[in-house]
Design a protein around this motif. Structure first.
Motif, PDB file in Angstrom:
ATOM      1  N   TRP A 181       0.836  -1.213   0.000  1.00 25.81           N
ATOM      2  CA  TRP A 181       0.000   0.000   0.000  1.00 25.81           C
ATOM      3  C   TRP A 181       0.866   1.257   0.000  1.00 25.81           C
ATOM      4  O   TRP A 181       0.566   2.219  -0.701  1.00 25.81           O
ATOM      5  CB  TRP A 181      -0.946   0.002   1.219  1.00 25.81           C
ATOM      6  CG  TRP A 181      -1.968  -1.095   1.174  1.00 25.81           C
ATOM      7  CD1 TRP A 181      -2.594  -1.586   0.056  1.00 25.81           C
ATOM      8  CD2 TRP A 181      -2.494  -1.860   2.275  1.00 25.81           C
ATOM      9  NE1 TRP A 181      -3.453  -2.597   0.404  1.00 25.81           N
ATOM     10  CE2 TRP A 181      -3.420  -2.778   1.749  1.00 25.81           C
ATOM     11  CE3 TRP A 181      -2.264  -1.834   3.656  1.00 25.81           C
ATOM     12  CZ2 TRP A 181      -4.128  -3.682   2.554  1.00 25.81           C
ATOM     13  CZ3 TRP A 181      -2.968  -2.743   4.464  1.00 25.81           C
ATOM     14  CH2 TRP A 181      -3.880  -3.648   3.914  1.00 25.81           C
ATOM     15  N   ASP A 182       1.944   1.241   0.783  1.00 22.80           N
ATOM     16  CA  ASP A 182       2.829   2.407   0.837  1.00 22.80           C
ATOM     17  C   ASP A 182       3.422   2.682  -0.548  1.00 22.80           C
ATOM     18  O   ASP A 182       3.502   3.837  -0.980  1.00 22.80           O
ATOM     19  CB  ASP A 182       3.954   2.192   1.864  1.00 22.80           C
ATOM     20  CG  ASP A 182       3.428   2.157   3.305  1.00 22.80           C
ATOM     21  OD1 ASP A 182       2.213   2.359   3.493  1.00 22.80           O
ATOM     22  OD2 ASP A 182       4.233   1.929   4.230  1.00 22.80           O
ATOM     23  N   ALA A 183       3.814   1.625  -1.231  1.00 23.39           N
ATOM     24  CA  ALA A 183       4.399   1.793  -2.573  1.00 23.39           C
ATOM     25  C   ALA A 183       3.348   2.315  -3.551  1.00 23.39           C
ATOM     26  O   ALA A 183       3.625   3.208  -4.360  1.00 23.39           O
ATOM     27  CB  ALA A 183       4.963   0.459  -3.060  1.00 23.39           C
ATOM     28  N   ALA A 184       2.133   1.785  -3.443  1.00 19.24           N
ATOM     29  CA  ALA A 184       1.074   2.194  -4.374  1.00 19.24           C
ATOM     30  C   ALA A 184       0.632   3.638  -4.150  1.00 19.24           C
ATOM     31  O   ALA A 184       0.197   4.316  -5.082  1.00 19.24           O
ATOM     32  CB  ALA A 184      -0.122   1.256  -4.237  1.00 19.24           C
ATOM     33  N   MET A 185       0.743   4.126  -2.915  1.00 23.97           N
ATOM     34  CA  MET A 185       0.306   5.490  -2.598  1.00 23.97           C
ATOM     35  C   MET A 185       1.406   6.527  -2.836  1.00 23.97           C
ATOM     36  O   MET A 185       1.132   7.728  -2.891  1.00 23.97           O
ATOM     37  CB  MET A 185      -0.173   5.584  -1.135  1.00 23.97           C
ATOM     38  CG  MET A 185      -1.472   4.860  -0.824  1.00 23.97           C
ATOM     39  SD  MET A 185      -2.891   5.399  -1.810  1.00 23.97           S
ATOM     40  CE  MET A 185      -3.181   7.056  -1.170  1.00 23.97           C
ATOM     41  N   ALA A 186       2.642   6.077  -2.966  1.00 26.05           N
ATOM     42  CA  ALA A 186       3.780   7.010  -3.073  1.00 26.05           C
ATOM     43  C   ALA A 186       3.623   8.053  -4.193  1.00 26.05           C
ATOM     44  O   ALA A 186       3.937   9.225  -3.967  1.00 26.05           O
ATOM     45  CB  ALA A 186       5.081   6.228  -3.219  1.00 26.05           C
ATOM     46  N   PRO A 187       3.128   7.673  -5.379  1.00 25.44           N
ATOM     47  CA  PRO A 187       3.015   8.689  -6.443  1.00 25.44           C
ATOM     48  C   PRO A 187       2.053   9.831  -6.106  1.00 25.44           C
ATOM     49  O   PRO A 187       2.092  10.872  -6.768  1.00 25.44           O
ATOM     50  CB  PRO A 187       2.482   7.896  -7.650  1.00 25.44           C
ATOM     51  CG  PRO A 187       2.699   6.467  -7.331  1.00 25.44           C
ATOM     52  CD  PRO A 187       2.713   6.349  -5.847  1.00 25.44           C
ATOM     53  N   CYS A 188       1.183   9.644  -5.135  1.00 24.65           N
ATOM     54  CA  CYS A 188       0.173  10.668  -4.817  1.00 24.65           C
ATOM     55  C   CYS A 188       0.605  11.595  -3.670  1.00 24.65           C
ATOM     56  O   CYS A 188      -0.160  12.487  -3.281  1.00 24.65           O
ATOM     57  CB  CYS A 188      -1.160  10.007  -4.506  1.00 24.65           C
ATOM     58  SG  CYS A 188      -1.845   9.267  -5.995  1.00 24.65           S
ATOM     59  N   ARG A 189       1.816  11.372  -3.161  1.00 26.44           N
ATOM     60  CA  ARG A 189       2.324  12.241  -2.091  1.00 26.44           C
ATOM     61  C   ARG A 189       2.341  13.693  -2.579  1.00 26.44           C
ATOM     62  O   ARG A 189       2.590  13.944  -3.755  1.00 26.44           O
ATOM     63  CB  ARG A 189       3.733  11.755  -1.711  1.00 26.44           C
ATOM     64  CG  ARG A 189       4.310  12.380  -0.476  1.00 26.44           C
ATOM     65  CD  ARG A 189       5.447  11.539   0.102  1.00 26.44           C
ATOM     66  NE  ARG A 189       4.947  10.428   0.914  1.00 26.44           N
ATOM     67  CZ  ARG A 189       4.543  10.547   2.184  1.00 26.44           C
ATOM     68  NH1 ARG A 189       4.579  11.703   2.792  1.00 26.44           N
ATOM     69  NH2 ARG A 189       4.098   9.503   2.835  1.00 26.44           N
TER      70      ARG A 189
ATOM     71  N   GLY B 162       0.693  11.606   2.866  1.00 21.27           N
ATOM     72  CA  GLY B 162       1.146  12.933   2.436  1.00 21.27           C
ATOM     73  C   GLY B 162       0.173  13.649   1.520  1.00 21.27           C
ATOM     74  O   GLY B 162       0.588  14.447   0.678  1.00 21.27           O
ATOM     75  N   ILE B 163      -1.122  13.370   1.664  1.00 25.96           N
ATOM     76  CA  ILE B 163      -2.141  14.038   0.849  1.00 25.96           C
ATOM     77  C   ILE B 163      -2.860  15.048   1.740  1.00 25.96           C
ATOM     78  O   ILE B 163      -3.364  14.687   2.808  1.00 25.96           O
ATOM     79  CB  ILE B 163      -3.128  13.009   0.253  1.00 25.96           C
ATOM     80  CG1 ILE B 163      -2.365  12.033  -0.659  1.00 25.96           C
ATOM     81  CG2 ILE B 163      -4.249  13.710  -0.518  1.00 25.96           C
ATOM     82  CD1 ILE B 163      -3.178  10.836  -1.110  1.00 25.96           C
ATOM     83  N   ARG B 164      -2.906  16.295   1.288  1.00 25.46           N
ATOM     84  CA  ARG B 164      -3.441  17.356   2.135  1.00 25.46           C
ATOM     85  C   ARG B 164      -4.926  17.594   1.848  1.00 25.46           C
ATOM     86  O   ARG B 164      -5.329  17.663   0.684  1.00 25.46           O
ATOM     87  CB  ARG B 164      -2.661  18.650   1.882  1.00 25.46           C
ATOM     88  CG  ARG B 164      -2.834  19.684   2.972  1.00 25.46           C
ATOM     89  CD  ARG B 164      -2.047  20.949   2.631  1.00 25.46           C
ATOM     90  NE  ARG B 164      -2.762  21.796   1.690  1.00 25.46           N
ATOM     91  CZ  ARG B 164      -3.713  22.673   2.025  1.00 25.46           C
ATOM     92  NH1 ARG B 164      -4.070  22.811   3.286  1.00 25.46           N
ATOM     93  NH2 ARG B 164      -4.320  23.402   1.100  1.00 25.46           N
ATOM     94  N   THR B 165      -5.734  17.708   2.891  1.00 28.71           N
ATOM     95  CA  THR B 165      -7.144  18.041   2.706  1.00 28.71           C
ATOM     96  C   THR B 165      -7.262  19.557   2.534  1.00 28.71           C
ATOM     97  O   THR B 165      -7.011  20.311   3.467  1.00 28.71           O
ATOM     98  CB  THR B 165      -7.984  17.565   3.907  1.00 28.71           C
ATOM     99  OG1 THR B 165      -7.854  16.139   4.001  1.00 28.71           O
ATOM    100  CG2 THR B 165      -9.457  17.913   3.739  1.00 28.71           C
ATOM    101  N   ALA B 166      -7.642  19.973   1.322  1.00 29.35           N
ATOM    102  CA  ALA B 166      -7.694  21.403   1.005  1.00 29.35           C
ATOM    103  C   ALA B 166      -9.015  22.022   1.458  1.00 29.35           C
ATOM    104  O   ALA B 166      -9.073  23.200   1.796  1.00 29.35           O
ATOM    105  CB  ALA B 166      -7.510  21.605  -0.490  1.00 29.35           C
ATOM    106  N   ALA B 167     -10.090  21.231   1.445  1.00 30.15           N
ATOM    107  CA  ALA B 167     -11.421  21.739   1.827  1.00 30.15           C
ATOM    108  C   ALA B 167     -12.341  20.570   2.124  1.00 30.15           C
ATOM    109  O   ALA B 167     -12.038  19.426   1.781  1.00 30.15           O
ATOM    110  CB  ALA B 167     -12.004  22.570   0.688  1.00 30.15           C
ATOM    111  N   THR B 168     -13.462  20.879   2.776  1.00 31.09           N
ATOM    112  CA  THR B 168     -14.505  19.860   2.966  1.00 31.09           C
ATOM    113  C   THR B 168     -15.792  20.362   2.320  1.00 31.09           C
ATOM    114  O   THR B 168     -16.025  21.573   2.244  1.00 31.09           O
ATOM    115  CB  THR B 168     -14.771  19.570   4.459  1.00 31.09           C
ATOM    116  OG1 THR B 168     -15.091  20.796   5.112  1.00 31.09           O
ATOM    117  CG2 THR B 168     -13.581  18.922   5.128  1.00 31.09           C
ATOM    118  N   ILE B 169     -16.609  19.418   1.860  1.00 33.24           N
ATOM    119  CA  ILE B 169     -17.892  19.774   1.232  1.00 33.24           C
ATOM    120  C   ILE B 169     -18.855  20.298   2.293  1.00 33.24           C
ATOM    121  O   ILE B 169     -19.617  21.228   2.059  1.00 33.24           O
ATOM    122  CB  ILE B 169     -18.469  18.560   0.468  1.00 33.24           C
ATOM    123  CG1 ILE B 169     -17.546  18.220  -0.715  1.00 33.24           C
ATOM    124  CG2 ILE B 169     -19.894  18.838  -0.010  1.00 33.24           C
ATOM    125  CD1 ILE B 169     -17.935  16.971  -1.478  1.00 33.24           C
TER     126      ILE B 169
END
Ligand SMILES: [Zn+2]
Length: 289
Positions: free
Chosen positions: A179-187, A206-213
């Motif tokens: 999972w860590d390897a698969a998620m790495a490109p989306c950091r 390492g994915i930042r939440t920019a806003a919530t609906i």
């Protein structure tokens, strides 16, 4: 006569040593993995219901009444629905403070603790964000806590719990590497969520939440806020909108159409599949390669 009695005895099912009530499906799955056939596990909430507000049913009281151990997510997630059920079940074995009451959040470092508890901030989680089970790296800690609790309550089967736990940790560490390897490109990408339900998952990768609906926790989307989110997604080129499966999905779809971001519905709990499959799906849905 003796023969018949013996045959009868042998045909009886092997009774589980511990009866466990699990507040949520992921807790049930984890407990079954550690306990094998040594515990009978009943799950209370379903994976598709809002984990904050589970509609009470008489059968839930029955489960709580016949349990030796109640395992909760904790961190305030069950505060709106478990206490009245516990009061009605009136089972001294599983009341808060007893050996049969296990609050998993006590073993987890919670994030997003609110600075103030003003109602102006919406329906915030006072103790911090309780949706920690969405970080797959937290699962081995939870497995260990459950293994230790079952061993303390049922020492005769201690070795079984330990062996099942060891096997789980070995298997899970292989899955974590995948999972860590698969998620790495989306950091270092950004996401818009409905509720801050997946913060632990996104923080981990390492994915930042920019806003919530929802404009504020527990507050339904307004058209003004929706338009602001669309503008933000366009200007910051945010690729992904995530939606849980209990809030209305229309606003997320509308924002996706207007902004060009991809909207996905993510499971916040394990559902019918396995723990592996739950995270396999979260990974493939959130990070396209
Ligand atoms: Zn929440």
């Amino acid at each position: 006569m003796k023969k018949i009695a013996l045959a009868l005895l042998c045909s009886l099912p092997i009774f589980a040593s511990v009866h466990v009530a699990a507040a949520y499906p992921y807790i049930g799955e984890l407990t079954k993995t550690i306990a094998g056939d040594k515990a009978e596990v009943s799950v209370i909430a379903s994976a598709s219901s809002d984990p904050h507000f589970v509609t009470p049913r008489p059968s839930y009281i029955g489960i709580l009444r016949s349990s030796d151990l109640l395992i909760l997510n904790g961190g305030g997630l069950e505060i709106g629905w478990i206490p009245p059920l516990l009061a009605q079940a009136n089972n001294a074995k599983i009341v808060q403070g007893s050996q049969g009451y296990l609050d998993l959040s006590r073993y987890v470092k919670m994030i997003d603790k609110p600075v103030s508890l003003s109602r102006a901030q919406g329906d915030v989680h006072a103790e911090g964000n309780p949706h920690y089970a969405l970080d797959p790296h937290i699962m081995p800690t939870l497995a260990k806590v459950i293994m230790l609790k079952l061993s303390a309550m049922d020492p005769a089967n201690k070795n079984v719990y330990q062996a099942n736990y060891d096997a789980f940790v070995k298997h899970w560490s292989d899955k974590l590497a995948q999972w860590d390897a698969a998620m790495a490109p989306c950091r270092n990408t950004q996401v818009v969520q409905y509720h801050e339900l997946f913060n632990y998952f996104f923080n981990r990768y390492g994915i930042r939440t920019a806003a919530t609906i929802e404009p504020l926790p527990g507050i339904s989307p307004s058209s003004k806020h929706t338009m602001e989110v669309i503008t933000q997604i366009r200007s910051e080129k945010i690729p992904l909108i995530t939606q849980d499966d209990y809030h209305e999905p229309k606003t997320a779809q509308f924002i996706a159409e207007k902004s060009g971001a991809r909207a996905v519905i993510l499971a916040h709990d394990v559902g019918n599949g396995s723990l592996d499959k739950w995270f396999d799906t979260l990974v493939t849905q959130t990070c396209l390669r």
